[in-house]
Design a protein around this motif. Structure first.
Motif, PDB file in Angstrom:
ATOM      1  N   LYS A   7       0.828  -1.201   0.000  1.00 21.07           N
ATOM      2  CA  LYS A   7       0.000   0.000   0.000  1.00 21.07           C
ATOM      3  C   LYS A   7       0.873   1.266   0.000  1.00 21.07           C
ATOM      4  N   ARG A   8       1.975   1.238   0.773  1.00 22.03           N
ATOM      5  CA  ARG A   8       2.876   2.411   0.801  1.00 22.03           C
ATOM      6  C   ARG A   8       3.509   2.627  -0.573  1.00 22.03           C
ATOM      7  N   MET A   9       3.922   1.524  -1.201  1.00 16.23           N
ATOM      8  CA  MET A   9       4.536   1.679  -2.531  1.00 16.23           C
ATOM      9  C   MET A   9       3.523   2.206  -3.538  1.00 16.23           C
ATOM     10  N   GLU A  10       2.264   1.765  -3.432  1.00 19.66           N
ATOM     11  CA  GLU A  10       1.241   2.297  -4.328  1.00 19.66           C
ATOM     12  C   GLU A  10       1.058   3.801  -4.099  1.00 19.66           C
ATOM     13  N   THR A  11       1.046   4.200  -2.830  1.00 18.28           N
ATOM     14  CA  THR A  11       0.885   5.630  -2.513  1.00 18.28           C
ATOM     15  C   THR A  11       2.054   6.451  -3.061  1.00 18.28           C
ATOM     16  N   ILE A  12       3.287   5.934  -2.858  1.00 15.39           N
ATOM     17  CA  ILE A  12       4.468   6.643  -3.361  1.00 15.39           C
ATOM     18  C   ILE A  12       4.440   6.727  -4.871  1.00 15.39           C
ATOM     19  N   ALA A  13       4.002   5.647  -5.529  1.00 16.64           N
ATOM     20  CA  ALA A  13       3.920   5.661  -6.998  1.00 16.64           C
ATOM     21  C   ALA A  13       2.966   6.749  -7.462  1.00 16.64           C
ATOM     22  N   MET A  33      14.272  10.413  -5.272  1.00 17.68           N
ATOM     23  CA  MET A  33      14.250   9.970  -3.872  1.00 17.68           C
ATOM     24  C   MET A  33      13.097   8.992  -3.621  1.00 17.68           C
ATOM     25  N   LEU A  34      11.983   9.299  -4.251  1.00 19.74           N
ATOM     26  CA  LEU A  34      10.847   8.386  -4.096  1.00 19.74           C
ATOM     27  C   LEU A  34      11.150   7.040  -4.744  1.00 19.74           C
ATOM     28  N   ASN A  35      11.833   7.076  -5.885  1.00 29.71           N
ATOM     29  CA  ASN A  35      12.249   5.819  -6.524  1.00 29.71           C
ATOM     30  C   ASN A  35      13.175   5.019  -5.609  1.00 29.71           C
ATOM     31  N   GLU A  36      14.072   5.759  -4.947  1.00 26.22           N
ATOM     32  CA  GLU A  36      14.994   5.095  -4.024  1.00 26.22           C
ATOM     33  C   GLU A  36      14.225   4.419  -2.876  1.00 26.22           C
ATOM     34  N   TYR A  37      13.203   5.132  -2.370  1.00 21.51           N
ATOM     35  CA  TYR A  37      12.402   4.537  -1.299  1.00 21.51           C
ATOM     36  C   TYR A  37      11.691   3.275  -1.788  1.00 21.51           C
ATOM     37  N   ILE A  38      11.113   3.352  -2.986  1.00 23.37           N
ATOM     38  CA  ILE A  38      10.399   2.181  -3.525  1.00 23.37           C
ATOM     39  C   ILE A  38      11.360   1.008  -3.682  1.00 23.37           C
TER      40      ILE A  38
END
Length: 489
Positions: A48-54, A156-161
């Motif tokens: 769910k977090r990865m979907e939100t970040i995407a 940065m968001l890509n790095e988090y994912i």
């Protein structure tokens, strides 16, 4: 000091064994299920977090630069573009995800969140330039900076994912390892449960088999005639009542055997009394005297009729020693008896016999109706002034034969009827001379013994006469022959 035997229930032992097995089999499954649900929940949260970040990547890399370009180009005002609302939404979303994510994975989100502040500062600068009516070139330069910052936040968001995917992969490997450990543990517990089950089954079988073997031994001894055999108290709850019942049955068997011997003796006495009653010397003398008197009077037909009736009477009474005769012979027997008696009591005796021919081939115990007719004559019609009528009827009702003998004589008082019923209930065929009712007691006893029925004769009496009736099952010649063959073995 008396030692109290503790009862144990078969159901209780099986229930205890089942509970242990269930606990052994369910416990590892429950533990593994809890861990899997825990890891599955974390796995689901990560997804769910990865979907939100995407979704945030699209907002940061595309929507925000497009909104700023619309402001710079004059297509929209700052208020119309809602650029600040978008930036604040991104900021709040990052804050929420950072609160749920692991510390290692959330580092890039912290940097991205701070960078969003820089992005907001650039938007403030464009807003101020527009308010101060500066040149578009300055705002385009700021727009390029915003695009660069957006690209930085996107990376940065890509790095988090990427880090979240790596953590999720580790969780997946942990779940697989947990499943493997659970499967191995479950197999071990199944083997252990199978061993305990076999052991418990042997113990339970031995626990049940010992009292059952004793029960079988005692019942075998009872069947062989050892009526003093008894069971000891058992510790098995389910067999306690059965043990008591078997011991009670053995006690009653002894009583019933004694009563059976007594009933057999009474039956033999009743049969002897019946035969003696039918071959009554006075009845024979009176009949022969009537034949002589008719012969002297020249009444040839009357002599032939009386002689034939007397022959039929004694022939059927003896019946070559048979206990069972067809109904038509029983009817012929009472017809002969009444024919003879009507010669003596011509003025006072009238009779009707209503026994249909269709039931004539069924068999009944012999000498059931004649004693009832004799009782009606001597205790009902004979003492009635002006005489009376004896009616004999037979019917087939629901596979049962119903017979009744009624008279219009003097009847019995309530006390006499009660006394007679008490003697019939006691089953005592021997009564003192002159009390009357011997034929009824005799027939009642023979009905109960031969037909193995609780009820015998039904007697109704009053001022208008007496009716004696009984019901017996229909029996054919084949059934009589089969029963006699079984009893002779």
């Amino acid at each position: 000091m008396v030692k109290i035997r503790k009862e144990k229930s078969i159901i209780g032992k099986i229930d205890s064994m089942s509970q242990r097995l269930v606990i052994m089999l369910v416990f590892p499954v429950f533990v593994s299920l809890v861990f899997m649900l825990l890891y599955a929940g974390r796995y689901h949260s990560a997804i769910k977090r990865m979907e939100t970040i995407a979704n945030l990547k699209t907002v940061v890399s595309e929507k925000i630069p497009e909104s700023v370009w619309a402001i710079v180009s004059g297509k929209e005002t700052v208020a119309e573009s809602k650029i600040y609302t978008t930036i604040h939404d991104v900021h709040e979303t990052l804050q929420q995800i950072m609160g749920k994510a692991d510390d290692d994975d959330s580092l890039s989100l912290v940097v991205a969140d701070r960078t969003m502040q820089t992005l907001e500062n650039y938007v403030d600068q464009i807003r101020d330039n527009i308010e101060e009516e500066r040149s578009v070139v300055e705002n385009e330069e700021v727009l390029n900076e915003i695009r660069g910052v957006s690209s930085l936040v996107d990376s940065m968001l890509n790095e988090y994912i990427a880090k979240e995917i790596e953590s999720t992969a580790k969780r997946s490997a942990t779940i697989q390892l947990l499943i493997l450990i659970t499967a191995v543990g479950e197999g071990i517990f199944v083997i252990l449960a199978w061993y305990l089950r076999n052991r418990s089954m042997k113990q339970t079988a031995a626990f049940v088999k010992r009292p059952i073997d004793r029960l079988e031994e005692v019942t075998t001894r009872l069947a062989e005639g050892t009526l003093d055999a008894r069971l000891k108290e058992t510790e098995v709850t389910e067999l306690r009542n059965l043990t008591i019942s078997v011991n009670t049955m053995a006690d009653r068997l002894e009583e019933m055997m004694e009563k059976s011997h007594q009933d057999e003796r009474n039956l033999r006495k009743a049969e002897l009394r019946t035969l003696q009653t039918q071959i009554n010397p006075h009845f024979l003398y009176n009949t022969l005297d009537a034949i002589v008197w008719k012969a002297e009077a020249g009444e040839k037909n009357e002599v032939i009729q009386l002689t034939g009736a007397l022959c039929d009477f004694f022939r059927i009474s003896l019946s070559s020693g048979a206990d069972w005769i067809p109904i038509f012979q029983e009817r012929k027997h009472i017809e002969g008896y009444l024919t003879i008696q009507q010669t003596r009591y011509r003025d006072i005796l009238r009779y009707e016999i209503d026994i249909p021919d269709e039931i004539g081939e069924y068999y009944i115990l012999k000498l059931l109706l004649q004693p009832l007719v004799e009782n009606a004559l001597y205790h009902g019609i004979k003492n009635c002034r002006g005489g009376g009528t004896i009616r004999v009827s037979g019917r087939l009702v629901e596979n049962m034969l119903e017979f009744s003998v009624s008279d219009t004589g003097t009847g019995m008082t309530e006390e006499q009827l009660t006394e007679l019923k008490e003697r019939m209930k006691a089953g005592q065929p021997t009564v003192s001379e002159g009390t009357g009712g011997f034929g009824l007691v005799n027939v009642n006893l023979r009905l109960r013994l031969y037909y193995t029925r609780q009820e015998g004769l039904l007697i109704e009496s009053g001022r208008t006469g007496t009716t004696v009736s009984f019901r017996v099952p229909c029996r054919t010649r084949e059934e009589i022959t089969e029963d006699e063959s079984v009893h002779s073995r």
